[in-house]
Structure formats: structure tokens, C-alpha cells
Scaffold this active site. Structure first.
Site, PDB file in Angstrom:
ATOM      1  N   LYS A  11       0.825  -1.216   0.000  1.00  0.00           N
ATOM      2  CA  LYS A  11       0.000   0.000   0.000  1.00  0.00           C
ATOM      3  C   LYS A  11       0.864   1.273   0.000  1.00  0.00           C
ATOM      4  CE  LYS A  11      -3.898  -2.252   2.366  1.00  0.00           C
ATOM      5  NZ  LYS A  11      -4.819  -2.151   3.537  1.00  0.00           N
ATOM      6  N   TYR A  51     -12.472  -2.437  -3.115  1.00  0.00           N
ATOM      7  CA  TYR A  51     -12.928  -2.510  -1.720  1.00  0.00           C
ATOM      8  C   TYR A  51     -14.452  -2.389  -1.597  1.00  0.00           C
ATOM      9  CZ  TYR A  51      -8.380  -2.551   0.672  1.00  0.00           C
ATOM     10  OH  TYR A  51      -7.151  -2.916   1.184  1.00  0.00           O
ATOM     11  N   PHE A  59     -15.360   3.879   7.391  1.00  0.00           N
ATOM     12  CA  PHE A  59     -14.055   4.342   6.920  1.00  0.00           C
ATOM     13  C   PHE A  59     -13.866   4.166   5.404  1.00  0.00           C
ATOM     14  CE2 PHE A  59     -13.577  -0.029   8.538  1.00  0.00           C
ATOM     15  CZ  PHE A  59     -13.089  -0.681   7.411  1.00  0.00           C
ATOM     16  N   ARG A  87      -1.685 -14.280   4.658  1.00  0.00           N
ATOM     17  CA  ARG A  87      -2.381 -13.635   5.794  1.00  0.00           C
ATOM     18  C   ARG A  87      -1.550 -13.792   7.071  1.00  0.00           C
ATOM     19  NH1 ARG A  87      -6.749 -10.171   4.693  1.00  0.00           N
ATOM     20  NH2 ARG A  87      -6.969 -10.272   6.956  1.00  0.00           N
ATOM     21  N   THR A  93      -4.970  -6.934  11.032  1.00  0.00           N
ATOM     22  CA  THR A  93      -5.281  -5.649  10.381  1.00  0.00           C
ATOM     23  C   THR A  93      -4.732  -4.475  11.182  1.00  0.00           C
ATOM     24  OG1 THR A  93      -7.342  -6.677   9.623  1.00  0.00           O
ATOM     25  CG2 THR A  93      -7.194  -4.270   9.457  1.00  0.00           C
ATOM     26  N   ARG A 104       2.922  -6.379   9.136  1.00  0.00           N
ATOM     27  CA  ARG A 104       2.231  -5.222   9.730  1.00  0.00           C
ATOM     28  C   ARG A 104       2.859  -4.813  11.060  1.00  0.00           C
ATOM     29  NH1 ARG A 104      -3.798  -7.047   7.716  1.00  0.00           N
ATOM     30  NH2 ARG A 104      -3.966  -5.604   5.954  1.00  0.00           N
ATOM     31  N   ASN A 114      -1.790   0.365   6.758  1.00  0.00           N
ATOM     32  CA  ASN A 114      -1.237  -0.859   7.347  1.00  0.00           C
ATOM     33  C   ASN A 114      -0.403  -1.703   6.377  1.00  0.00           C
ATOM     34  OD1 ASN A 114      -3.351  -1.790   5.862  1.00  0.00           O
ATOM     35  ND2 ASN A 114      -4.402  -2.825   7.533  1.00  0.00           N
ATOM     36  N   HIS A 117      -2.153  -5.390   1.664  1.00  0.00           N
ATOM     37  CA  HIS A 117      -3.426  -6.095   1.499  1.00  0.00           C
ATOM     38  C   HIS A 117      -3.111  -7.533   1.136  1.00  0.00           C
ATOM     39  CE1 HIS A 117      -7.338  -7.390   0.006  1.00  0.00           C
ATOM     40  NE2 HIS A 117      -6.659  -7.936  -0.996  1.00  0.00           N
ATOM     41  N   GLU A 128     -10.035 -10.921  -7.205  1.00  0.00           N
ATOM     42  CA  GLU A 128      -9.067  -9.816  -7.132  1.00  0.00           C
ATOM     43  C   GLU A 128      -7.980  -9.960  -8.202  1.00  0.00           C
ATOM     44  OE1 GLU A 128      -9.662  -9.174  -2.301  1.00  0.00           O
ATOM     45  OE2 GLU A 128      -7.699  -9.752  -3.068  1.00  0.00           O
TER      46      GLU A 128
HETATM   47  P1  GDP Z   1      -7.632  -6.710   6.076  1.00  0.00           P
HETATM   48  O1  GDP Z   1      -8.278  -7.821   5.300  1.00  0.00           O
HETATM   49  O2  GDP Z   1      -6.776  -7.213   7.225  1.00  0.00           O
HETATM   50  O3  GDP Z   1      -6.861  -5.756   5.190  1.00  0.00           O
HETATM   51  O4  GDP Z   1      -8.778  -5.856   6.797  1.00  0.00           O
HETATM   52  P2  GDP Z   1     -10.275  -5.485   6.318  1.00  0.00           P
HETATM   53  O5  GDP Z   1     -10.644  -6.242   5.090  1.00  0.00           O
HETATM   54  O6  GDP Z   1     -11.154  -5.599   7.516  1.00  0.00           O
HETATM   55  O7  GDP Z   1     -10.157  -3.928   5.980  1.00  0.00           O
HETATM   56  C1  GDP Z   1      -9.637  -3.488   4.743  1.00  0.00           C
HETATM   57  C2  GDP Z   1      -8.728  -2.309   4.987  1.00  0.00           C
HETATM   58  O8  GDP Z   1      -9.503  -1.201   5.472  1.00  0.00           O
HETATM   59  C3  GDP Z   1      -7.658  -2.494   6.060  1.00  0.00           C
HETATM   60  O9  GDP Z   1      -6.529  -3.199   5.608  1.00  0.00           O
HETATM   61  C4  GDP Z   1      -7.329  -1.063   6.414  1.00  0.00           C
HETATM   62  O10 GDP Z   1      -6.472  -0.450   5.428  1.00  0.00           O
HETATM   63  C5  GDP Z   1      -8.707  -0.415   6.337  1.00  0.00           C
HETATM   64  N1  GDP Z   1      -9.345  -0.385   7.670  1.00  0.00           N
HETATM   65  C6  GDP Z   1      -9.797  -1.439   8.402  1.00  0.00           C
HETATM   66  N2  GDP Z   1     -10.328  -1.043   9.573  1.00  0.00           N
HETATM   67  C7  GDP Z   1     -10.211   0.312   9.570  1.00  0.00           C
HETATM   68  C8  GDP Z   1     -10.598   1.335  10.510  1.00  0.00           C
HETATM   69  O11 GDP Z   1     -11.148   1.062  11.588  1.00  0.00           O
HETATM   70  N3  GDP Z   1     -10.314   2.629  10.140  1.00  0.00           N
HETATM   71  C9  GDP Z   1      -9.729   2.952   8.960  1.00  0.00           C
HETATM   72  N4  GDP Z   1      -9.496   4.239   8.670  1.00  0.00           N
HETATM   73  N5  GDP Z   1      -9.360   2.020   8.056  1.00  0.00           N
HETATM   74  C10 GDP Z   1      -9.589   0.725   8.355  1.00  0.00           C
HETATM   75 MG    MG Z   2      -9.822  -7.787   3.937  1.00  0.00          MG
END
Ligand code: GDP
Ligand code: MG
Length: 137
Positions: A11, A51, A59, A87, A93, A104, A114, A117, A128
Site C-alpha cells: 500500500k 474494496y 471508513f 495472511r 489488520t 504489519r 497498514n 493487502h 481480485e
Molecule cells: P484486512 O483484510 O486485514 O486488510 O482488513 P479489512 O478487510 O477488515 O479492511 C480493509 C482495509 O480497510 C484495512 O486493511 C485497512 O487499510 C482499512 N481499515 C480497516 N479497519 C479500519 C478502521 O477502523 N479505520 C480505517 N481508517 N481504516 C480501516
Molecule cells: Mg480484507
């Protein structure tokens, strides 16, 4: 388990800090091969589509702005149990909750910025990968 593929994105927070090499090294050291890669700047349409499952999360707008804020390195990783393997390498996350030594834990700035992805299932990996590398067989 047979060979599997997964989509990785390094990212903008990580590309801007020149961390691509270090992060790719985690994948290769773990036995995942990079079978396709592309450095690009996402448009809001591309990030929004990518996304789309998060469109109702509070968010979402912030996430799309962030993902378009700089270059990303999109790649396809291949290996044994690639989805879960990636993962595990990534960590949780929220970097505060990520296991020691994970990408991370080492490199993420926050729960939003973070570093990486990774696809969360074989089904989503296929969707994807097709989005970014439709030519890949
Ligand atoms: P991942 O699969 O571990 O990447 O997590 P998710 O699929 O739940 O979320 C997708 C992405 O959204 C995350 O990698 C973060 O970049 C972002 N994200 C997740 N939770 C939050 C949050 O609480 N606040 C903000 N600003 N971004 C978030
Ligand atoms: Mg995810």
C-alpha cells in the site's frame, strides 16, 4: 495442499517509505513466488471497486482516498496454501494486535495505513487477481 494463488498489494504508506524490497522478501523467504507484479497508482474507481465489500463501513471514503494517495505494488503470489500463508505473514489488520515479526507489526503505521493487502479467501483471490491481471492464466 495444492499450489494456490493470492493477491497482494503493498500500500501507499509502504511504497512511499521504500519498503517494497523488504516486504517482497517476506513472501519469497516463506516460499511464495511472485508470478505477476505491477506498480501503479489506483484511480478512485479502481480502489472503490476493489474494496466494494466495505462500501457501508464508516471508513470506506477514507480507505479509498488513502489507497489512491500514492503508488501501490500489486502482485500475485503463488505457493502452498498461499492465501493463508500470506495472511499469516501480514499479521492482524491493526498493527498493534499483529504478531511480532509480521509485516504489519514491523512496517504498518496504523490500522488504516497498514502496509499490505492480502486476499482473505481463495474465492476472493480469484476475483481480485482477475481485476488486476485479466491476462493471467
Ligand atoms: P484486512 O483484510 O486485514 O486488510 O482488513 P479489512 O478487510 O477488515 O479492511 C480493509 C482495509 O480497510 C484495512 O486493511 C485497512 O487499510 C482499512 N481499515 C480497516 N479497519 C479500519 C478502521 O477502523 N479505520 C480505517 N481508517 N481504516 C480501516
Ligand atoms: Mg480484507
Amino acid at each position: 495442499m495444492a499450489k494456490q494463488r493470492t493477491l497482494s498489494i503493498i500500500k501507499p504508506d509502504a511504497t512511499s517509505r521504500n519498503l517494497c524490497g523488504k516486504i517482497l522478501n517476506h513472501f519469497e523467504e516463506a516460499g511464495l513466488s511472485i508470478v505477476a507484479a505491477r506498480m501503479m497508482t489506483l484511480t478512485p474507481e479502481q480502489a472503490g471497486q476493489f474494496y466494494i465489500i466495505h462500501k457501508d463501513r464508516p471508513f470506506y471514503g477514507e480507505l479509498i482516498d488513502y489507497m489512491c494517495s500514492g503508488r501501490v505494488l500489486v502482485s500475485v503470489l503463488e505457493g502452498e496454501d498461499a492465501v493463508n500463508c500470506n495472511r499469516t505473514l501480514m499479521g492482524a489488520t491493526d498493527p498493534k494486535k499483529a504478531d511480532k515479526g509480521t509485516i504489519r507489526a514491523l512496517y504498518a503505521e496504523s490500522i488504516a495505513a497498514n502496509a499490505v493487502h492480502g486476499s482473505d479467501s481463495a474465492e476472493n483471490a480469484a476475483v481480485e487477481i482477475a481485476l488486476f491481471f485479466p491476462e493471467l492464466k
